[in-house]
Design a protein around this motif. Structure first.
Motif, PDB file in Angstrom:
ATOM      1  N   THR A  32      31.605  55.355 -61.098  1.00  0.00           N
ATOM      2  CA  THR A  32      32.398  54.903 -59.955  1.00  0.00           C
ATOM      3  C   THR A  32      32.094  53.458 -59.553  1.00  0.00           C
ATOM      4  O   THR A  32      32.867  52.854 -58.826  1.00  0.00           O
ATOM      5  N   SER A  33      31.007  52.884 -60.060  1.00  0.00           N
ATOM      6  CA  SER A  33      30.758  51.464 -59.795  1.00  0.00           C
ATOM      7  C   SER A  33      31.651  50.590 -60.667  1.00  0.00           C
ATOM      8  O   SER A  33      31.948  49.453 -60.315  1.00  0.00           O
ATOM      9  N   VAL A  34      32.088  51.131 -61.800  1.00  0.00           N
ATOM     10  CA  VAL A  34      32.988  50.401 -62.697  1.00  0.00           C
ATOM     11  C   VAL A  34      34.442  50.628 -62.289  1.00  0.00           C
ATOM     12  O   VAL A  34      35.244  49.706 -62.289  1.00  0.00           O
ATOM     13  N   LEU A  35      34.756  51.855 -61.946  1.00  0.00           N
ATOM     14  CA  LEU A  35      36.104  52.227 -61.516  1.00  0.00           C
ATOM     15  C   LEU A  35      36.013  52.852 -60.116  1.00  0.00           C
ATOM     16  O   LEU A  35      35.953  54.061 -59.967  1.00  0.00           O
ATOM     17  N   PRO A  36      36.009  52.007 -59.071  1.00  0.00           N
ATOM     18  CA  PRO A  36      35.806  52.520 -57.717  1.00  0.00           C
ATOM     19  C   PRO A  36      36.880  53.508 -57.260  1.00  0.00           C
ATOM     20  O   PRO A  36      36.638  54.330 -56.386  1.00  0.00           O
ATOM     21  N   TRP A  37      38.049  53.445 -57.848  1.00  0.00           N
ATOM     22  CA  TRP A  37      39.138  54.356 -57.479  1.00  0.00           C
ATOM     23  C   TRP A  37      39.000  55.728 -58.130  1.00  0.00           C
ATOM     24  O   TRP A  37      39.724  56.656 -57.784  1.00  0.00           O
ATOM     25  N   LEU A  38      38.056  55.878 -59.034  1.00  0.00           N
ATOM     26  CA  LEU A  38      37.863  57.130 -59.762  1.00  0.00           C
ATOM     27  C   LEU A  38      37.379  58.229 -58.820  1.00  0.00           C
ATOM     28  O   LEU A  38      36.396  58.033 -58.105  1.00  0.00           O
ATOM     29  N   PRO A  39      38.041  59.381 -58.803  1.00  0.00           N
ATOM     30  CA  PRO A  39      37.560  60.477 -57.953  1.00  0.00           C
ATOM     31  C   PRO A  39      36.169  60.934 -58.409  1.00  0.00           C
ATOM     32  O   PRO A  39      35.868  60.936 -59.602  1.00  0.00           O
ATOM     33  N   ALA A  40      35.345  61.313 -57.461  1.00  0.00           N
ATOM     34  CA  ALA A  40      33.972  61.719 -57.767  1.00  0.00           C
ATOM     35  C   ALA A  40      33.925  62.864 -58.772  1.00  0.00           C
ATOM     36  O   ALA A  40      33.046  62.899 -59.633  1.00  0.00           O
ATOM     37  N   TRP A  41      34.891  63.765 -58.722  1.00  0.00           N
ATOM     38  CA  TRP A  41      34.891  64.902 -59.643  1.00  0.00           C
ATOM     39  C   TRP A  41      35.158  64.469 -61.084  1.00  0.00           C
ATOM     40  O   TRP A  41      34.796  65.171 -62.019  1.00  0.00           O
ATOM     41  N   ALA A  42      35.771  63.294 -61.280  1.00  0.00           N
ATOM     42  CA  ALA A  42      36.091  62.825 -62.632  1.00  0.00           C
ATOM     43  C   ALA A  42      34.977  61.974 -63.248  1.00  0.00           C
ATOM     44  O   ALA A  42      34.996  61.699 -64.447  1.00  0.00           O
ATOM     45  N   ALA A  43      34.013  61.550 -62.441  1.00  0.00           N
ATOM     46  CA  ALA A  43      32.942  60.671 -62.922  1.00  0.00           C
ATOM     47  C   ALA A  43      32.138  61.274 -64.078  1.00  0.00           C
ATOM     48  O   ALA A  43      31.882  60.583 -65.071  1.00  0.00           O
ATOM     49  N   PRO A  44      31.746  62.558 -64.019  1.00  0.00           N
ATOM     50  CA  PRO A  44      31.006  63.123 -65.155  1.00  0.00           C
ATOM     51  C   PRO A  44      31.812  63.117 -66.459  1.00  0.00           C
ATOM     52  O   PRO A  44      31.259  62.873 -67.531  1.00  0.00           O
ATOM     53  N   ALA A  45      33.103  63.339 -66.363  1.00  0.00           N
ATOM     54  CA  ALA A  45      33.949  63.322 -67.566  1.00  0.00           C
ATOM     55  C   ALA A  45      34.002  61.917 -68.156  1.00  0.00           C
ATOM     56  O   ALA A  45      33.912  61.742 -69.375  1.00  0.00           O
ATOM     57  N   LEU A  46      34.146  60.903 -67.297  1.00  0.00           N
ATOM     58  CA  LEU A  46      34.154  59.528 -67.784  1.00  0.00           C
ATOM     59  C   LEU A  46      32.818  59.180 -68.417  1.00  0.00           C
ATOM     60  O   LEU A  46      32.773  58.547 -69.470  1.00  0.00           O
ATOM     61  N   ALA A  47      31.729  59.604 -67.816  1.00  0.00           N
ATOM     62  CA  ALA A  47      30.405  59.323 -68.369  1.00  0.00           C
ATOM     63  C   ALA A  47      30.263  59.938 -69.764  1.00  0.00           C
ATOM     64  O   ALA A  47      29.752  59.292 -70.684  1.00  0.00           O
ATOM     65  N   ARG A  48      30.737  61.171 -69.935  1.00  0.00           N
ATOM     66  CA  ARG A  48      30.676  61.817 -71.265  1.00  0.00           C
ATOM     67  C   ARG A  48      31.525  61.059 -72.276  1.00  0.00           C
ATOM     68  O   ARG A  48      31.096  60.810 -73.408  1.00  0.00           O
ATOM     69  N   LEU A  49      32.738  60.679 -71.874  1.00  0.00           N
ATOM     70  CA  LEU A  49      33.607  59.913 -72.781  1.00  0.00           C
ATOM     71  C   LEU A  49      32.996  58.560 -73.125  1.00  0.00           C
ATOM     72  O   LEU A  49      33.028  58.138 -74.280  1.00  0.00           O
ATOM     73  N   ALA A  50      32.439  57.899 -72.129  1.00  0.00           N
ATOM     74  CA  ALA A  50      31.831  56.584 -72.369  1.00  0.00           C
ATOM     75  C   ALA A  50      30.662  56.696 -73.335  1.00  0.00           C
ATOM     76  O   ALA A  50      30.509  55.851 -74.228  1.00  0.00           O
ATOM     77  N   ARG A  51      29.827  57.727 -73.188  1.00  0.00           N
ATOM     78  CA  ARG A  51      28.715  57.921 -74.134  1.00  0.00           C
ATOM     79  C   ARG A  51      29.252  58.067 -75.557  1.00  0.00           C
ATOM     80  O   ARG A  51      28.683  57.532 -76.500  1.00  0.00           O
ATOM     81  N   ARG A  52      30.340  58.789 -75.698  1.00  0.00           N
ATOM     82  CA  ARG A  52      30.936  58.966 -77.033  1.00  0.00           C
ATOM     83  C   ARG A  52      31.541  57.660 -77.539  1.00  0.00           C
ATOM     84  O   ARG A  52      31.359  57.288 -78.694  1.00  0.00           O
ATOM     85  N   TRP A  53      32.267  56.933 -76.671  1.00  0.00           N
ATOM     86  CA  TRP A  53      32.911  55.684 -77.076  1.00  0.00           C
ATOM     87  C   TRP A  53      31.910  54.641 -77.535  1.00  0.00           C
ATOM     88  O   TRP A  53      32.182  53.895 -78.471  1.00  0.00           O
ATOM     89  N   ILE A  54      30.764  54.567 -76.857  1.00  0.00           N
ATOM     90  CA  ILE A  54      29.779  53.542 -77.237  1.00  0.00           C
ATOM     91  C   ILE A  54      28.738  54.075 -78.198  1.00  0.00           C
ATOM     92  O   ILE A  54      27.814  53.363 -78.563  1.00  0.00           O
ATOM     93  N   ALA A  55      28.893  55.319 -78.618  1.00  0.00           N
ATOM     94  CA  ALA A  55      27.958  55.947 -79.551  1.00  0.00           C
ATOM     95  C   ALA A  55      26.531  55.901 -79.009  1.00  0.00           C
ATOM     96  O   ALA A  55      25.594  55.557 -79.715  1.00  0.00           O
ATOM     97  N   ALA A  56      26.379  56.238 -77.732  1.00  0.00           N
ATOM     98  CA  ALA A  56      25.061  56.234 -77.097  1.00  0.00           C
ATOM     99  C   ALA A  56      24.102  57.136 -77.856  1.00  0.00           C
ATOM    100  O   ALA A  56      24.431  58.247 -78.228  1.00  0.00           O
TER     101      ALA A  56
END
Length: 67
Positions: A32-56
Motif C-alpha cells: 500500500t506504500s506503492v499503491l496507496p489506493w489499493l484496498p488493504a484486503w488486496a495487499a497480500p495478493a499483490l505481495a504474492r504476485l510481486a514476489r513471483r514477478w521479481i523472482a524473489a
C-alpha cells in the motif's frame, strides 16, 4: 518497474531498509506504500504476485559493474 511506470532508472518501489542494511521491494514488503489506493484486503495478493514477478528468493540479477 511496471508499478513505477519507468523504463529507465530505479524502480520507485525499491526502498532501503536501514535496520537490515538491504534494499527491499516495497511491492512485496509494503504494497500500500506503492499503491496507496489499493484496498488493504488486496495487499497480500499483490505481495504474492510481486514476489513471483521479481523472482524473489531466486538470486540477484543486478548487472552493474563495480569499479
Amino acid at each position: 518497474m511496471l508499478l513505477s511506470r519507468r523504463r529507465h532508472g530505479t524502480c520507485a518501489a525499491l526502498r532501503w531498509n536501514e535496520a537490515q542494511r538491504i534494499y527491499l521491494c516495497a511491492a512485496v514488503a509494503a504494497p500500500t506504500s506503492v499503491l496507496p489506493w489499493l484496498p488493504a484486503w488486496a495487499a497480500p495478493a499483490l505481495a504474492r504476485l510481486a514476489r513471483r514477478w521479481i523472482a524473489a528468493g531466486a538470486g540477484c540479477d543486478f548487472d552493474a559493474e563495480l569499479a
